[in-house]
Write a protein that holds these residues in place. Structure first.
Motif, PDB file in Angstrom:
ATOM      1  N   LEU A 173      43.312 -26.403  87.127  1.00 58.20           N
ATOM      2  CA  LEU A 173      43.868 -27.752  87.146  1.00 58.20           C
ATOM      3  C   LEU A 173      45.106 -27.816  88.034  1.00 58.20           C
ATOM      4  CD1 LEU A 173      43.743 -30.650  86.067  1.00 58.20           C
ATOM      5  CD2 LEU A 173      45.114 -29.892  84.114  1.00 58.20           C
ATOM      6  N   ARG A 174      45.969 -26.808  87.873  1.00 57.59           N
ATOM      7  CA  ARG A 174      47.161 -26.786  88.731  1.00 57.59           C
ATOM      8  C   ARG A 174      46.782 -26.657  90.196  1.00 57.59           C
ATOM      9  NH1 ARG A 174      49.026 -23.485  84.497  1.00 57.59           N
ATOM     10  NH2 ARG A 174      48.546 -21.600  85.705  1.00 57.59           N
ATOM     11  N   PHE A 175      45.733 -25.862  90.444  1.00 56.79           N
ATOM     12  CA  PHE A 175      45.298 -25.678  91.823  1.00 56.79           C
ATOM     13  C   PHE A 175      44.766 -26.979  92.414  1.00 56.79           C
ATOM     14  CE2 PHE A 175      41.703 -24.863  94.670  1.00 56.79           C
ATOM     15  CZ  PHE A 175      42.354 -24.173  95.688  1.00 56.79           C
ATOM     16  N   THR A 176      43.948 -27.714  91.631  1.00 58.07           N
ATOM     17  CA  THR A 176      43.352 -28.939  92.169  1.00 58.07           C
ATOM     18  C   THR A 176      44.399 -30.032  92.423  1.00 58.07           C
ATOM     19  OG1 THR A 176      42.862 -29.644  89.904  1.00 58.07           O
ATOM     20  CG2 THR A 176      41.116 -28.525  91.134  1.00 58.07           C
ATOM     21  N   ARG A 177      45.511 -29.956  91.685  1.00 56.22           N
ATOM     22  CA  ARG A 177      46.533 -30.982  91.878  1.00 56.22           C
ATOM     23  C   ARG A 177      47.154 -30.929  93.277  1.00 56.22           C
ATOM     24  NH1 ARG A 177      49.368 -30.397  85.893  1.00 56.22           N
ATOM     25  NH2 ARG A 177      47.868 -31.737  84.781  1.00 56.22           N
ATOM     26  N   ASP A 178      47.255 -29.709  93.807  1.00 58.53           N
ATOM     27  CA  ASP A 178      47.821 -29.629  95.162  1.00 58.53           C
ATOM     28  C   ASP A 178      46.750 -29.263  96.181  1.00 58.53           C
ATOM     29  OD1 ASP A 178      49.319 -26.277  95.119  1.00 58.53           O
ATOM     30  OD2 ASP A 178      47.363 -27.021  94.473  1.00 58.53           O
ATOM     31  N   LEU A 179      45.465 -29.542  95.841  1.00 54.53           N
ATOM     32  CA  LEU A 179      44.369 -29.187  96.726  1.00 54.53           C
ATOM     33  C   LEU A 179      44.489 -29.876  98.084  1.00 54.53           C
ATOM     34  CD1 LEU A 179      41.739 -27.684  97.106  1.00 54.53           C
ATOM     35  CD2 LEU A 179      40.522 -29.628  96.110  1.00 54.53           C
ATOM     36  N   GLU A 180      44.852 -31.126  98.093  1.00 57.83           N
ATOM     37  CA  GLU A 180      44.942 -31.853  99.359  1.00 57.83           C
ATOM     38  C   GLU A 180      45.955 -31.201 100.295  1.00 57.83           C
ATOM     39  OE1 GLU A 180      45.657 -35.974  98.886  1.00 57.83           O
ATOM     40  OE2 GLU A 180      43.791 -36.369  97.818  1.00 57.83           O
ATOM     41  N   GLN A 181      47.099 -30.816  99.710  1.00 61.00           N
ATOM     42  CA  GLN A 181      48.103 -30.155 100.548  1.00 61.00           C
ATOM     43  C   GLN A 181      47.589 -28.828 101.088  1.00 61.00           C
ATOM     44  OE1 GLN A 181      51.575 -29.760  98.117  1.00 61.00           O
ATOM     45  NE2 GLN A 181      52.058 -31.960  98.140  1.00 61.00           N
ATOM     46  N   ARG A 182      46.898 -28.080 100.234  1.00 63.93           N
ATOM     47  CA  ARG A 182      46.378 -26.791 100.673  1.00 63.93           C
ATOM     48  C   ARG A 182      45.300 -26.960 101.720  1.00 63.93           C
ATOM     49  NH1 ARG A 182      45.676 -22.408  96.016  1.00 63.93           N
ATOM     50  NH2 ARG A 182      45.224 -21.275  97.943  1.00 63.93           N
ATOM     51  N   VAL A 183      44.440 -27.974 101.547  1.00 63.23           N
ATOM     52  CA  VAL A 183      43.396 -28.220 102.541  1.00 63.23           C
ATOM     53  C   VAL A 183      44.024 -28.570 103.885  1.00 63.23           C
ATOM     54  CG1 VAL A 183      41.563 -29.811 103.208  1.00 63.23           C
ATOM     55  CG2 VAL A 183      41.609 -28.860 100.896  1.00 63.23           C
ATOM     56  N   ALA A 184      45.050 -29.427 103.838  1.00 59.34           N
ATOM     57  CA  ALA A 184      45.720 -29.802 105.092  1.00 59.34           C
ATOM     58  C   ALA A 184      46.344 -28.586 105.763  1.00 59.34           C
ATOM     59  CB  ALA A 184      46.793 -30.852 104.800  1.00 59.34           C
ATOM     60  N   ALA A 185      46.968 -27.719 104.940  1.00 68.15           N
ATOM     61  CA  ALA A 185      47.582 -26.510 105.502  1.00 68.15           C
ATOM     62  C   ALA A 185      46.512 -25.577 106.073  1.00 68.15           C
ATOM     63  CB  ALA A 185      48.396 -25.793 104.432  1.00 68.15           C
ATOM     64  N   GLU A 186      45.365 -25.502 105.364  1.00 66.34           N
ATOM     65  CA  GLU A 186      44.284 -24.639 105.837  1.00 66.34           C
ATOM     66  C   GLU A 186      43.705 -25.140 107.148  1.00 66.34           C
ATOM     67  OE1 GLU A 186      42.356 -21.123 105.322  1.00 66.34           O
ATOM     68  OE2 GLU A 186      43.750 -21.993 103.874  1.00 66.34           O
ATOM     69  N   VAL A 187      43.538 -26.450 107.240  1.00 66.63           N
ATOM     70  CA  VAL A 187      43.029 -27.040 108.490  1.00 66.63           C
ATOM     71  C   VAL A 187      43.987 -26.740 109.640  1.00 66.63           C
ATOM     72  CG1 VAL A 187      42.543 -29.208 109.676  1.00 66.63           C
ATOM     73  CG2 VAL A 187      41.660 -28.817 107.370  1.00 66.63           C
ATOM     74  N   GLN A 188      45.280 -26.887 109.367  1.00 68.89           N
ATOM     75  CA  GLN A 188      46.274 -26.609 110.399  1.00 68.89           C
ATOM     76  C   GLN A 188      46.220 -25.137 110.817  1.00 68.89           C
ATOM     77  OE1 GLN A 188      47.964 -29.094 111.684  1.00 68.89           O
ATOM     78  NE2 GLN A 188      48.907 -27.763 113.218  1.00 68.89           N
ATOM     79  N   ALA A 189      46.070 -24.246 109.823  1.00 65.44           N
ATOM     80  CA  ALA A 189      45.978 -22.813 110.133  1.00 65.44           C
ATOM     81  C   ALA A 189      44.713 -22.504 110.921  1.00 65.44           C
ATOM     82  CB  ALA A 189      46.014 -22.004 108.848  1.00 65.44           C
ATOM     83  N   ARG A 190      43.601 -23.200 110.554  1.00 68.09           N
ATOM     84  CA  ARG A 190      42.346 -22.993 111.276  1.00 68.09           C
ATOM     85  C   ARG A 190      42.477 -23.419 112.733  1.00 68.09           C
ATOM     86  NH1 ARG A 190      36.999 -23.001 109.587  1.00 68.09           N
ATOM     87  NH2 ARG A 190      37.869 -22.040 107.715  1.00 68.09           N
ATOM     88  N   LEU A 191      43.108 -24.559 112.952  1.00 69.86           N
ATOM     89  CA  LEU A 191      43.306 -25.020 114.333  1.00 69.86           C
ATOM     90  C   LEU A 191      44.155 -24.025 115.123  1.00 69.86           C
ATOM     91  CD1 LEU A 191      43.932 -28.826 113.710  1.00 69.86           C
ATOM     92  CD2 LEU A 191      41.876 -27.769 114.645  1.00 69.86           C
ATOM     93  N   ALA A 192      45.208 -23.505 114.463  1.00 74.01           N
ATOM     94  CA  ALA A 192      46.063 -22.531 115.146  1.00 74.01           C
ATOM     95  C   ALA A 192      45.281 -21.253 115.441  1.00 74.01           C
ATOM     96  CB  ALA A 192      47.284 -22.216 114.282  1.00 74.01           C
ATOM     97  N   ALA A 193      44.442 -20.827 114.479  1.00 75.17           N
ATOM     98  CA  ALA A 193      43.655 -19.615 114.686  1.00 75.17           C
ATOM     99  C   ALA A 193      42.651 -19.789 115.816  1.00 75.17           C
ATOM    100  CB  ALA A 193      42.926 -19.239 113.394  1.00 75.17           C
ATOM    101  N   GLU A 194      42.026 -20.983 115.882  1.00 75.24           N
ATOM    102  CA  GLU A 194      41.076 -21.233 116.959  1.00 75.24           C
ATOM    103  C   GLU A 194      41.757 -21.216 118.321  1.00 75.24           C
ATOM    104  OE1 GLU A 194      39.259 -24.905 115.924  1.00 75.24           O
ATOM    105  OE2 GLU A 194      37.915 -24.029 114.408  1.00 75.24           O
ATOM    106  N   GLU A 195      42.971 -21.764 118.361  1.00 74.93           N
ATOM    107  CA  GLU A 195      43.712 -21.751 119.624  1.00 74.93           C
ATOM    108  C   GLU A 195      44.064 -20.314 120.016  1.00 74.93           C
ATOM    109  OE1 GLU A 195      45.434 -22.689 123.056  1.00 74.93           O
ATOM    110  OE2 GLU A 195      44.246 -24.015 121.786  1.00 74.93           O
ATOM    111  N   GLN A 196      44.487 -19.515 119.023  1.00 80.99           N
ATOM    112  CA  GLN A 196      44.798 -18.117 119.317  1.00 80.99           C
ATOM    113  C   GLN A 196      43.548 -17.354 119.734  1.00 80.99           C
ATOM    114  OE1 GLN A 196      46.827 -16.546 115.911  1.00 80.99           O
ATOM    115  NE2 GLN A 196      48.817 -17.268 116.595  1.00 80.99           N
ATOM    116  N   LEU A 197      42.395 -17.685 119.121  1.00 81.61           N
ATOM    117  CA  LEU A 197      41.153 -17.027 119.495  1.00 81.61           C
ATOM    118  C   LEU A 197      40.779 -17.355 120.937  1.00 81.61           C
ATOM    119  CD1 LEU A 197      38.647 -15.375 118.798  1.00 81.61           C
ATOM    120  CD2 LEU A 197      37.605 -17.464 117.900  1.00 81.61           C
ATOM    121  N   ARG A 198      40.905 -18.627 121.325  1.00 84.20           N
ATOM    122  CA  ARG A 198      40.605 -18.997 122.711  1.00 84.20           C
ATOM    123  C   ARG A 198      41.510 -18.248 123.676  1.00 84.20           C
ATOM    124  NH1 ARG A 198      39.642 -24.133 120.353  1.00 84.20           N
ATOM    125  NH2 ARG A 198      41.839 -24.705 120.561  1.00 84.20           N
TER     126      ARG A 198
END
Length: 703
Positions: free
Chosen positions: A304-329
């Protein structure tokens, strides 16, 4: 009788190996021409060829090899080279083992091994294999043992499968034991029966312990009020409503609530039961059980605690994924450039070696001609700049041979301080900060010092020759999120940072700083390979490098090296003064005619005697013919069946061992792993001068 005729009606006699045996020129070996073979040898070969098992005949004291089709498949890339070869030459890495086999069987004995573990070279790299081996003597026509018949069945897959099976069985037994213990303990917290007519409660010992009943309370007369007082106040009303519903309607009873324990904390339980009625529908008894659901409720609360901040974590994960893809390129782009630059290094360094070798020889022949000395000196300086350029390209491409050891960063900085101050000038102030007890790292010390020096020089230039440079070391722990897109695993690292207060860089410049030949300096002020070299070295050392900068705010470069738990390498002992020349005999193995000629001249001018071979095949032929040499000086990358690594493996098992000195412009990992040399591998990188050559030769001979 025709030996190995085209088809005698027996399996194997018309196979590939029969044709190869007929075609082979056996007169070059001790066996002599095939038509003169003894009857016993012919019979043994025919028997071997007809067998579906991998079999090989080792004939004579040297064990000349004759084998069937199944053995040819086992030999892999060594077939058909093995046919007619002495067994020690065909399998140099197990030469001592095969010599023992010949000695025993030619004396009339037999040998057998089940799942014998050996280390064989496959594709130039050592590999653990297991085999069933059976050796029997083969008599000649005079009934004395003249050869050895070997049956070779590789059991590597069977051994590994059996080990995996045993491990699976051990795991199964451990899991089964845990399951049995869990079933014995179980989540059941007790059972109870409420006698509705008498309004009395009874239960078992576990139920009484769960509600913390006093020990003197009889289990068949437990006060109901004590149980009510132990239920969490927030849950009590819901429990009573559910009990009332079950008693009124017969609905199965299920309730989740918290029970206070003696320590004051609460335990989540699941109560299940039902109500029993008489013939008139009057409630009589209420049996039930308690089940421990504390773990599940704790997990649900965490979820329950995890789902409450899920949106923030998803946004952070998306940002990290974009950064990782840029580093991979970026990494893929740098890998492509690195593959191209590393590919030309070998030929480029060979050309430089020809030029450098002849220039040095010319300088020695004309010592009194100042005009020649001046022009040769200028040419040698150009060659050295080319060699440095090639070395930087190999460093960027992560293909330079490294000699890593375990070092304490404090010792590296202590040895680098004077060099840094001398290189940067008096107008630059340097501050070094390290932890009291920095962790050790496994690196090539010379390359790390070069990397720090390159970063310091870049910082000095960014500050216009005046300012303050900080060199900081930190013991840090990187978690999984910190390693996303960096190509390193989470764990302990030593971070070495170089920080300046210079002009800084714009984002578009920052994205290109690690690319070779990219530079912000004016023409003639830099090659653009300094940061490329640092990037390649850090990656090849298993680390990560990152750079941050803003215009007007300076630049920070952070190098991350994995922590090493091995003991620190001791300081090298005082080097003995080695003579520049000697009288030993050196076998020079080099396929490039010009390089070989220049190397021979340099060695002979130092007093050494030389023999030459154009590849490993020629060199091995000379050595097997009994030519005595004190050192083998061989190029790493050469044509031919016998590679330089095979030559070195053979030399190592001789008595006494023959020292080997490798030379190359690019080793291509033939004598190294991930371009990292083992401590007993000696390499002289091309191009080299006469002093470096004789000094290295003397060092290897002295060792």
């Amino acid at each position: 009788m025709k030996f190995l005729s085209q088809n005698n009606g027996c399996p194997g006699w018309d196979g590939e190996m029969a044709r190869r045996i007929r075609a082979y020129d056996w007169s070059r070996t001790e066996l002599g021409a095939i038509e003169h073979w003894s009857a016993s040898l012919r019979s043994a070969v025919q028997l071997m060829l007809a067998s579906p098992l991998p079999m090989v005949m080792l004939w004579g004291r040297q064990g000349f090899m004759i084998y069937n089709d199944a053995y040819a498949e086992f030999a892999g890339g060594r077939h058909p080279y093995l046919l007619g070869r002495a067994v020690e030459l065909g399998w140099p890495e197990v030469a001592e083992f095969n010599r023992h086999v010949l000695d025993v069987c030619l004396a009339g004995g037999t040998l057998s091994y089940r799942s014998k573990e050996l280390v064989l070279l496959r594709d130039g790299k050592p590999e653990d294999v297991w085999m069933d081996l059976y050796y029997s003597p083969v008599p000649d026509d005079d009934h004395t043992p003249a050869g050895v018949l070997a049956i070779v069945v590789e059991t590597t897959e069977l051994v590994l499968t059996e080990r995996a099976r045993q491990e699976a069985e051990r795991s199964y037994r451990a899991v089964n034991e845990r399951i049995q213990l869990a079933l014995s303990a179980g989540p059941l917290l007790g059972s109870f029966v409420w006698d509705i007519q008498a309004d009395t409660l009874s239960g078992d010992e576990r139920f009484a312990r769960t509600f913390d009943y006093p020990p003197q309370c009889p289990l068949d007369a437990l006060p109901i009020e004590i149980a009510r007082q132990r239920i969490h106040p927030d849950d009590l009303e819901d429990v009573e409503q559910r009990v009332d519903l079950t008693v009124r309607t017969g609905t199965p009873y299920t309730a989740e609530y918290r029970v206070r324990r003696g320590e004051g904390d609460y335990l989540w339980v699941l109560a299940s039961g039902r109500c029993e009625f008489d013939a008139l529908g009057k409630p009589l008894r209420f049996p039930g059980v308690l089940i421990d659901i504390n773990e599940r409720k704790t997990a649900e609360a965490s979820l329950l605690r995890f789902t409450r901040d899920l949106e923030q974590r998803v946004a952070a994960e998306v940002q990290a994924r974009l950064a990782a893809e840029e580093q991979l390129r970026q990494s893929q782009k740098l890998e492509a450039i690195g593959g191209l630059t590393g590919g030309v290094a070998h030929d480029f360094n060979n050309l430089l070696q020809v030029i450098a070798g002849n220039l040095h020889l010319l300088a020695r022949h004309e010592p009194d001609n100042p005009n020649v000395q001046r022009r040769v000196g200028a040419s040698i300086e150009a060659v050295e700049r080319g060699a440095k350029l090639s070395s930087q390209l190999l460093a960027f491409a992560r293909r330079q041979p490294l000699s890593p050891a375990v070092y304490n960063p404090r010792r590296i900085y202590d040895g680098l301080g004077e060099l840094l101050q001398r290189a940067l000038g008096e107008t630059i102030r340097i501050e070094v900060s390290l932890p009291v007890e920095p962790w050790c790292i496994h690196v090539d010390r010379n390359q790390l010092e070069n990397a720090l020096l390159n970063l310091a020089i870049n910082a000095r230039d960014a500050m216009g020759g005046e300012g303050f440079i900080s060199m900081i070391g930190d013991n840090i722990v990187l978690d999984e999120s910190s390693c996303v897109g960096k190509g390193v695993a989470a764990g302990d690292y030593v971070r070495l940072s170089v920080i300046d207060s210079g002009a800084g860089m714009a984002p578009e410049v920052l994205n290109q700083v690690f690319e070779p030949f990219f530079t912000t300096k004016t023409d003639g002020q830099g090659t653009g390979l300094g940061l490329s070299m640092v990037f390649g070295f850090v990656k090849q050392s298993g680390g990560h490098i990152e750079i941050s900068s803003r215009p007007g705010e300076g630049t920070q470069v952070h190098m991350y090296f994995p922590r090493s738990h091995q003991p620190e390498a001791s300081d090298p002992a005082h080097q003995r003064t080695l003579a520049c020349g000697g009288q030993e005999t050196i076998l020079v193995v080099e396929d490039n005619d010009e390089v070989r000629s220049a190397s021979v001249d340099m060695l002979e001018l130092s007093g050494y005697r030389t023999l030459t071979a154009t590849n490993g095949d020629e060199a091995m032929k000379l050595l097997l013919e009994g030519v005595a040499v004190d050192l083998i000086f061989t190029d790493v990358v050469m044509p031919g069946l016998i590679k330089s690594s095979d030559l070195a493996a053979w030399a190592k098992v001789q008595i006494p061992p023959i020292p080997v000195l490798f030379t190359s412009g690019h080793t291509r990992d033939i004598i190294s792993r991930n371009h990292q040399l083992s401590p007993d591998t000696h390499l002289l990188s091309k191009p080299y001068n006469p002093e470096a050559l004789t000094r290295m030769v003397r060092s290897v001979l002295g060792g």
